[in-house]
Design an enzyme around this catalytic site. Structure first.
Site, mmCIF file in Angstrom:
data_model
loop_
_atom_site.group_PDB
_atom_site.id
_atom_site.type_symbol
_atom_site.label_atom_id
_atom_site.label_comp_id
_atom_site.label_asym_id
_atom_site.label_seq_id
_atom_site.Cartn_x
_atom_site.Cartn_y
_atom_site.Cartn_z
ATOM 1 N N LYS A 1 0.820 -1.209 0.000
ATOM 2 C CA LYS A 1 0.000 0.000 0.000
ATOM 3 C C LYS A 1 0.861 1.268 0.000
ATOM 4 C CE LYS A 1 -3.889 -2.383 2.223
ATOM 5 N NZ LYS A 1 -4.962 -2.293 3.263
ATOM 6 N N GLU B 1 -9.270 -10.066 -8.358
ATOM 7 C CA GLU B 1 -8.318 -8.988 -8.079
ATOM 8 C C GLU B 1 -7.093 -9.067 -8.997
ATOM 9 O OE1 GLU B 1 -7.541 -9.278 -3.875
ATOM 10 O OE2 GLU B 1 -9.581 -8.663 -3.346
ATOM 11 N N ARG C 1 2.492 -6.754 8.777
ATOM 12 C CA ARG C 1 1.853 -5.577 9.372
ATOM 13 C C ARG C 1 2.502 -5.209 10.705
ATOM 14 N NH1 ARG C 1 -4.268 -7.082 7.310
ATOM 15 N NH2 ARG C 1 -4.247 -5.759 5.445
ATOM 16 N N PHE D 1 -15.356 4.144 7.262
ATOM 17 C CA PHE D 1 -13.984 4.498 6.887
ATOM 18 C C PHE D 1 -13.751 4.508 5.377
ATOM 19 C CE2 PHE D 1 -14.147 -0.091 7.789
ATOM 20 C CZ PHE D 1 -13.693 -0.620 6.594
ATOM 21 N N HIS E 1 -2.025 -5.508 1.413
ATOM 22 C CA HIS E 1 -3.319 -6.161 1.168
ATOM 23 C C HIS E 1 -3.094 -7.593 0.745
ATOM 24 C CE1 HIS E 1 -7.195 -7.221 -0.663
ATOM 25 N NE2 HIS E 1 -6.489 -7.642 -1.699
ATOM 26 N N TYR F 1 -12.398 -1.945 -3.604
ATOM 27 C CA TYR F 1 -12.896 -2.172 -2.243
ATOM 28 C C TYR F 1 -14.414 -1.949 -2.159
ATOM 29 C CZ TYR F 1 -8.230 -2.533 -0.049
ATOM 30 O OH TYR F 1 -6.982 -2.938 0.357
ATOM 31 N N ARG G 1 -2.448 -14.465 4.216
ATOM 32 C CA ARG G 1 -3.133 -13.746 5.307
ATOM 33 C C ARG G 1 -2.378 -13.948 6.626
ATOM 34 N NH1 ARG G 1 -7.193 -10.105 3.906
ATOM 35 N NH2 ARG G 1 -7.707 -10.267 6.116
ATOM 36 N N THR H 1 -5.561 -7.053 10.640
ATOM 37 C CA THR H 1 -5.836 -5.756 10.006
ATOM 38 C C THR H 1 -5.281 -4.600 10.834
ATOM 39 O OG1 THR H 1 -7.863 -6.717 9.096
ATOM 40 C CG2 THR H 1 -7.689 -4.315 9.037
ATOM 41 N N ASN I 1 -2.149 0.143 6.710
ATOM 42 C CA ASN I 1 -1.606 -1.124 7.213
ATOM 43 C C ASN I 1 -0.736 -1.883 6.212
ATOM 44 O OD1 ASN I 1 -3.645 -2.011 5.584
ATOM 45 N ND2 ASN I 1 -4.883 -2.924 7.212
HETATM 46 P P1 ATP Z 1 -7.120 -5.807 3.029
HETATM 47 O O1 ATP Z 1 -8.434 -6.138 2.345
HETATM 48 O O2 ATP Z 1 -6.570 -4.464 2.618
HETATM 49 O O3 ATP Z 1 -6.124 -6.919 2.898
HETATM 50 P P2 ATP Z 1 -8.182 -6.695 5.544
HETATM 51 O O4 ATP Z 1 -8.775 -7.809 4.742
HETATM 52 O O5 ATP Z 1 -7.274 -7.074 6.668
HETATM 53 O O6 ATP Z 1 -7.399 -5.687 4.604
HETATM 54 P P3 ATP Z 1 -10.732 -5.389 5.470
HETATM 55 O O7 ATP Z 1 -11.767 -5.599 6.515
HETATM 56 O O8 ATP Z 1 -10.905 -6.047 4.145
HETATM 57 O O9 ATP Z 1 -9.334 -5.772 6.121
HETATM 58 O O10 ATP Z 1 -10.582 -3.807 5.280
HETATM 59 C C1 ATP Z 1 -9.968 -3.281 4.109
HETATM 60 C C2 ATP Z 1 -9.094 -2.112 4.490
HETATM 61 O O11 ATP Z 1 -9.928 -1.040 4.961
HETATM 62 C C3 ATP Z 1 -8.128 -2.375 5.658
HETATM 63 O O12 ATP Z 1 -6.945 -3.015 5.291
HETATM 64 C C4 ATP Z 1 -7.863 -0.962 6.131
HETATM 65 O O13 ATP Z 1 -6.922 -0.295 5.265
HETATM 66 C C5 ATP Z 1 -9.227 -0.330 5.972
HETATM 67 N N1 ATP Z 1 -9.977 -0.453 7.244
HETATM 68 C C6 ATP Z 1 -10.621 -1.541 7.713
HETATM 69 N N2 ATP Z 1 -11.177 -1.311 8.914
HETATM 70 C C7 ATP Z 1 -10.897 -0.018 9.213
HETATM 71 C C8 ATP Z 1 -11.176 0.836 10.306
HETATM 72 N N3 ATP Z 1 -11.894 0.415 11.340
HETATM 73 N N4 ATP Z 1 -10.709 2.113 10.257
HETATM 74 C C9 ATP Z 1 -9.982 2.556 9.208
HETATM 75 N N5 ATP Z 1 -9.684 1.795 8.135
HETATM 76 C C10 ATP Z 1 -10.118 0.534 8.131
HETATM 77 MG MG MG Z 2 -9.929 -7.481 2.963
#
Ligand code: ATP
Ligand code: MG
Length: 138
Positions: free
Chosen positions: A10, A127, A103, A58, A116, A50, A86, A92, A113
């Site tokens: 990212k 994707e 992370r 958010f 992805h 997304y 993962r 996350t 974070n």
């Molecule tokens: P990614 O899909 O990026 O791998 P993830 O699967 O761990 O991350 P998701 O729940 O899919 O988490 O959320 C996608 C992204 O949205 C997160 O990686 C983060 O950048 C952002 N995000 C998620 N939850 C929050 C939150 N509570 N506040 C701010 N940003 C958030």
């Molecule tokens: Mg995700």
């Protein structure tokens, strides 16, 4: 059997100079790089990528963050690629990420974070097709 997953490094991790460190950890963990590029997503690209999060509070922050600078996109191959990747990236929220995870090492907050990883085989293929043309995948 080999499976694939889609990784993005990212904008925060690219800005902070962690491309090399992350790719080193990814290949050391047994993932093979099958496609790789430095690119920048538009706001519309992030909104599409997304889309499942569009109702979340958010979402606006996520769109601004993910489009603010270049990212690295990669297709990775390994047995159990989705779940093993993962595990390698960690929770996350980096404060909850296990020691040694990407992370834990490179992320600064839940929003920013560092990495992805796809959450299912089906989404990995969607994707990968989002980021790469067929001739860019090996
Ligand atoms: P990614 O899909 O990026 O791998 P993830 O699967 O761990 O991350 P998701 O729940 O899919 O988490 O959320 C996608 C992204 O949205 C997160 O990686 C983060 O950048 C952002 N995000 C998620 N939850 C929050 C939150 N509570 N506040 C701010 N940003 C958030
Ligand atoms: Mg995700």
């Amino acid at each position: 059997m080999a499976h694939t997953t889609l990784m993005m490094i990212k904008p925060d991790a690219v800005e902070n100079g962690h491309i090399g460190g992350i790719l080193e950890k990814v290949t050391a963990a047994g993932f093979q790089i099958k496609a790789l590029k430095l690119t920048q997503l538009s706001k519309n690209d992030v909104e599409r990528f997304y889309e499942v999060h569009q109702e979340r509070p958010f979402f606006g922050e996520l769109v601004a963050f993910m489009s603010r600078g270049p990212i690295v996109a990669a297709v990775l191959e390994k047995e159990n690629a989705v779940s093993d990747f993962r595990t390698l990236i960690g929770a996350t929220n980096p404060a909850e990420a296990a020691e040694g995870t990407l992370r834990k090492l490179y992320a600064t907050s839940t929003g920013e974070n560092a990495v992805h990883g796809s959450d299912s085989d089906e989404n990995a293929e969607i994707e990968a097709a989002f980021h790469f043309a067929g001739r860019e995948r090996f």
